[in-house]
Write an enzyme that holds these catalytic residues in place. Structure first.
Site, PDB file in Angstrom:
ATOM      1  N   GLY A   1      -0.920   4.634   0.108  1.00 30.51           N
ATOM      2  CA  GLY A   1      -1.776   4.964   1.249  1.00 30.51           C
ATOM      3  C   GLY A   1      -1.083   5.903   2.234  1.00 30.51           C
TER       4      GLY A   1
ATOM      5  N   GLY B   1       0.805  -1.230   0.000  1.00 31.29           N
ATOM      6  CA  GLY B   1       0.000   0.000   0.000  1.00 31.29           C
ATOM      7  C   GLY B   1       0.832   1.273   0.000  1.00 31.29           C
TER       8      GLY B   1
ATOM      9  N   THR C   1      -7.038   0.346  18.387  1.00 33.05           N
ATOM     10  CA  THR C   1      -6.349   0.801  19.608  1.00 33.05           C
ATOM     11  C   THR C   1      -7.339   0.928  20.761  1.00 33.05           C
ATOM     12  OG1 THR C   1      -4.763   1.989  18.256  1.00 33.05           O
ATOM     13  CG2 THR C   1      -4.924   2.645  20.573  1.00 33.05           C
TER      14      THR C   1
ATOM     15  N   THR D   1      -2.740  -3.331   9.926  1.00 30.93           N
ATOM     16  CA  THR D   1      -4.124  -3.131   9.468  1.00 30.93           C
ATOM     17  C   THR D   1      -5.095  -3.421  10.609  1.00 30.93           C
ATOM     18  OG1 THR D   1      -3.404  -3.917   7.311  1.00 30.93           O
ATOM     19  CG2 THR D   1      -5.788  -3.801   7.680  1.00 30.93           C
TER      20      THR D   1
ATOM     21  N   ALA E   1       0.119  -5.364  15.566  1.00 27.00           N
ATOM     22  CA  ALA E   1      -0.291  -4.402  16.594  1.00 27.00           C
ATOM     23  C   ALA E   1      -1.281  -3.415  15.981  1.00 27.00           C
ATOM     24  CB  ALA E   1       0.924  -3.634  17.127  1.00 27.00           C
TER      25      ALA E   1
ATOM     26  N   MET F   1      -0.428   5.450   5.472  1.00 32.15           N
ATOM     27  CA  MET F   1       0.616   4.799   6.272  1.00 32.15           C
ATOM     28  C   MET F   1       1.748   4.266   5.400  1.00 32.15           C
ATOM     29  SD  MET F   1       0.505   5.096   9.448  1.00 32.15           S
ATOM     30  CE  MET F   1       1.842   3.935   9.691  1.00 32.15           C
TER      31      MET F   1
ATOM     32  N   LYS G   1     -11.253   7.253   8.151  1.00 28.52           N
ATOM     33  CA  LYS G   1     -11.065   5.944   8.803  1.00 28.52           C
ATOM     34  C   LYS G   1     -12.309   5.080   8.601  1.00 28.52           C
ATOM     35  CE  LYS G   1      -9.602   3.696  13.098  1.00 28.52           C
ATOM     36  NZ  LYS G   1      -8.665   2.811  12.386  1.00 28.52           N
TER      37      LYS G   1
ATOM     38  N   ASN H   1      -1.560  -0.589  17.151  1.00 26.96           N
ATOM     39  CA  ASN H   1      -0.914   0.717  17.320  1.00 26.96           C
ATOM     40  C   ASN H   1       0.570   0.500  17.560  1.00 26.96           C
ATOM     41  OD1 ASN H   1      -0.037   3.297  18.469  1.00 26.96           O
ATOM     42  ND2 ASN H   1      -2.235   3.777  18.369  1.00 26.96           N
TER      43      ASN H   1
ATOM     44  N   HIS I   1     -10.791   9.960  15.379  1.00 23.59           N
ATOM     45  CA  HIS I   1      -9.944   9.778  14.189  1.00 23.59           C
ATOM     46  C   HIS I   1     -10.470  10.605  13.019  1.00 23.59           C
ATOM     47  CE1 HIS I   1      -8.315   6.225  16.282  1.00 23.59           C
ATOM     48  NE2 HIS I   1      -7.272   6.364  15.483  1.00 23.59           N
ATOM     49  N   HIS I   2      -9.619  10.773  12.014  1.00 27.56           N
ATOM     50  CA  HIS I   2      -9.941  11.486  10.773  1.00 27.56           C
ATOM     51  C   HIS I   2     -11.154  10.873  10.068  1.00 27.56           C
ATOM     52  CE1 HIS I   2      -8.079   8.140   8.483  1.00 27.56           C
ATOM     53  NE2 HIS I   2      -7.275   8.075   9.533  1.00 27.56           N
TER      54      HIS I   2
HETATM   55  P1  NAD Z   1      -5.212   4.249   3.223  1.00 30.46           P
HETATM   56  O1  NAD Z   1      -6.584   3.980   2.677  1.00 30.46           O
HETATM   57  O2  NAD Z   1      -4.643   5.623   3.133  1.00 30.46           O
HETATM   58  O3  NAD Z   1      -4.145   3.265   2.484  1.00 30.46           O
HETATM   59  C1  NAD Z   1      -4.394   1.900   2.240  1.00 30.46           C
HETATM   60  C2  NAD Z   1      -3.391   1.388   1.198  1.00 30.46           C
HETATM   61  O4  NAD Z   1      -3.544  -0.030   1.095  1.00 30.46           O
HETATM   62  C3  NAD Z   1      -3.590   1.974  -0.213  1.00 30.46           C
HETATM   63  O5  NAD Z   1      -2.323   2.124  -0.817  1.00 30.46           O
HETATM   64  C4  NAD Z   1      -4.390   0.871  -0.914  1.00 30.46           C
HETATM   65  O6  NAD Z   1      -4.219   0.882  -2.316  1.00 30.46           O
HETATM   66  C5  NAD Z   1      -3.765  -0.380  -0.275  1.00 30.46           C
HETATM   67  N1  NAD Z   1      -4.684  -1.527  -0.329  1.00 30.46           N
HETATM   68  C6  NAD Z   1      -5.963  -1.564   0.147  1.00 30.46           C
HETATM   69  N2  NAD Z   1      -6.506  -2.776  -0.088  1.00 30.46           N
HETATM   70  C7  NAD Z   1      -5.544  -3.511  -0.703  1.00 30.46           C
HETATM   71  C8  NAD Z   1      -5.495  -4.847  -1.208  1.00 30.46           C
HETATM   72  N3  NAD Z   1      -6.586  -5.656  -1.162  1.00 30.46           N
HETATM   73  N4  NAD Z   1      -4.324  -5.271  -1.755  1.00 30.46           N
HETATM   74  C9  NAD Z   1      -3.232  -4.473  -1.827  1.00 30.46           C
HETATM   75  N5  NAD Z   1      -3.224  -3.188  -1.382  1.00 30.46           N
HETATM   76  C10 NAD Z   1      -4.374  -2.731  -0.826  1.00 30.46           C
HETATM   77  O7  NAD Z   1      -5.254   3.739   4.726  1.00 30.46           O
HETATM   78  P2  NAD Z   1      -4.292   4.154   5.952  1.00 30.46           P
HETATM   79  O8  NAD Z   1      -4.821   5.352   6.652  1.00 30.46           O
HETATM   80  O9  NAD Z   1      -2.861   4.142   5.475  1.00 30.46           O
HETATM   81  O10 NAD Z   1      -4.544   2.929   6.941  1.00 30.46           O
HETATM   82  C11 NAD Z   1      -4.312   1.586   6.521  1.00 30.46           C
HETATM   83  C12 NAD Z   1      -4.603   0.646   7.691  1.00 30.46           C
HETATM   84  O11 NAD Z   1      -3.638   0.871   8.741  1.00 30.46           O
HETATM   85  C13 NAD Z   1      -5.983   0.861   8.339  1.00 30.46           C
HETATM   86  O12 NAD Z   1      -6.502  -0.404   8.710  1.00 30.46           O
HETATM   87  C14 NAD Z   1      -5.676   1.690   9.577  1.00 30.46           C
HETATM   88  O13 NAD Z   1      -6.630   1.559  10.607  1.00 30.46           O
HETATM   89  C15 NAD Z   1      -4.337   1.088   9.975  1.00 30.46           C
HETATM   90  N6  NAD Z   1      -3.481   1.924  10.855  1.00 30.46           N
HETATM   91  C16 NAD Z   1      -2.800   1.264  11.808  1.00 30.46           C
HETATM   92  C17 NAD Z   1      -1.908   1.950  12.622  1.00 30.46           C
HETATM   93  C18 NAD Z   1      -1.091   1.185  13.637  1.00 30.46           C
HETATM   94  O14 NAD Z   1      -0.258   1.789  14.358  1.00 30.46           O
HETATM   95  N7  NAD Z   1      -1.256  -0.144  13.715  1.00 30.46           N
HETATM   96  C19 NAD Z   1      -1.739   3.325  12.464  1.00 30.46           C
HETATM   97  C20 NAD Z   1      -2.463   3.975  11.465  1.00 30.46           C
HETATM   98  C21 NAD Z   1      -3.325   3.250  10.644  1.00 30.46           C
END
Ligand code: NAD
Length: 261
Positions: A12, A9, A160, A93, A116, A14, A153, A118, A149-150
């Site tokens: 995206g 991703g 978390t 994720t 995790a 992250m 989401k 978070n 959150h934004h």
């Molecule tokens: P986002 O929508 O900005 O980005 C998602 C990315 O994943 C995009 O590049 C998209 O093309 C790609 N993607 C989606 N489905 C896919 C698939 N089936 N195959 C391949 N690529 C795919 O989202 P984001 O804000 O970056 O958040 C992504 C995830 O991370 C969310 O679940 C969010 O809750 C989580 N998150 C976790 C933490 C943590 O610390 N664990 C922190 C922030 C966000």
């Protein structure tokens, strides 16, 4: 040793933060970037000499660890492919379902993974603090978790918030699923003793805020964490990636990485 990283991703929020955080680090190096076949930016150079591709197997063979912040479907597909390559993983994720968890469990049988909801140091400390507070205060102090959150989401409550609520339940010595209350609407009646409430607020560009409330008779304790940049999650995920590359197969969390277990 430098761990070779495949970022999933990369288009995206992250994914971009992980690529930015890797620049200038000696313990990790981005060697592949894999996105959905319909994602914008495929073919573009996302890191030094690394172009975003849609070939998951191709990305996995050219890394030691993949870092996954995508979607539940993306995480499941990646875990199923990674089993074939016995590839280590860092998974962030959230909103995963039972089938996704099963795919991750299968991967943890053959490779080391850190998962995790978070990756920040602060939130992982909060987990220990709320557990300690809940143990000391008991269920007489009403415990509630509120997260913000934004607007983009997708899942609620946040992963978390669920981790924090589960840590409170652990402090109370109860099964979270027996006491949880996710949002309230209508005639819900008086608050049952021992209930643990979780509420979600959505708006703007808030990176992530969590507060655990403990309401006593004439006093209130609040334990809060506010993230103001995704760079903290990205840095934590890369620290986890460098750590997990040398571990035996199994499922680990950030407390293992930070040595706080
Ligand atoms: P986002 O929508 O900005 O980005 C998602 C990315 O994943 C995009 O590049 C998209 O093309 C790609 N993607 C989606 N489905 C896919 C698939 N089936 N195959 C391949 N690529 C795919 O989202 P984001 O804000 O970056 O958040 C992504 C995830 O991370 C969310 O679940 C969010 O809750 C989580 N998150 C976790 C933490 C943590 O610390 N664990 C922190 C922030 C966000």
């Amino acid at each position: 040793m430098t761990a070779r990283i495949c970022v999933l991703g990369p288009s995206g929020r992250m994914g971009r933060a992980v690529i930015d955080a890797a620049a200038g680090r000696g313990d990790v190096r981005i060697t592949a970037a894999v996105d959905r076949s319909d994602a914008g930016g495929l073919g573009a150079e996302v890191a030094d000499g690394v172009r975003a591709i849609a070939d998951l197997d191709g990305g996995l063979v050219s890394c030691d660890v993949y870092v996954d912040f995508t979607s539940p479907a993306g995480t499941r597909a990646a875990a199923e492919a990674a089993v074939r390559h016995r590839r280590a993983a860092v998974i962030g994720t959230t909103g995963l379902g039972a089938g996704d968890d099963a795919a991750i469990a299968a991967l943890a049988e053959v490779a080391p993974i850190v998962i995790a909801a978070n990756f920040s140091l602060g939130v992982n400390l909060v987990l220990g603090l709320v557990r300690q507070a809940a143990r000391a205060l008991g269920p007489e102090w009403d415990a509630e978790v509120v997260e913000t959150h934004h607007r983009a989401k997708r899942d609620a409550p946040s992963g978390t918030a669920l981790m924090i609520a589960r840590a409170i339940a652990a402090g109370h010595g109860v099964d979270y699923d027996q006491v949880k209350r996710h949002t309230r609407d209508g005639d819900v009646g008086p608050r049952p003793r021992g209930e643990i409430g979780v509420s979600a607020v959505r708006g703007g560009d808030v990176v992530g805020e969590h507060t655990a409330y403990f309401f006593g008779a004439a006093e209130r304790l609040e334990i809060s964490h506010r993230a103001t940049s995704r760079s903290i999650f990205a840095a934590g995920a890369l620290r986890a990636a460098a750590w997990v590359a040398g571990q035996p197969p199994g499922r680990y969390d950030m407390l293992d990485v930070l040595g706080l277990q």
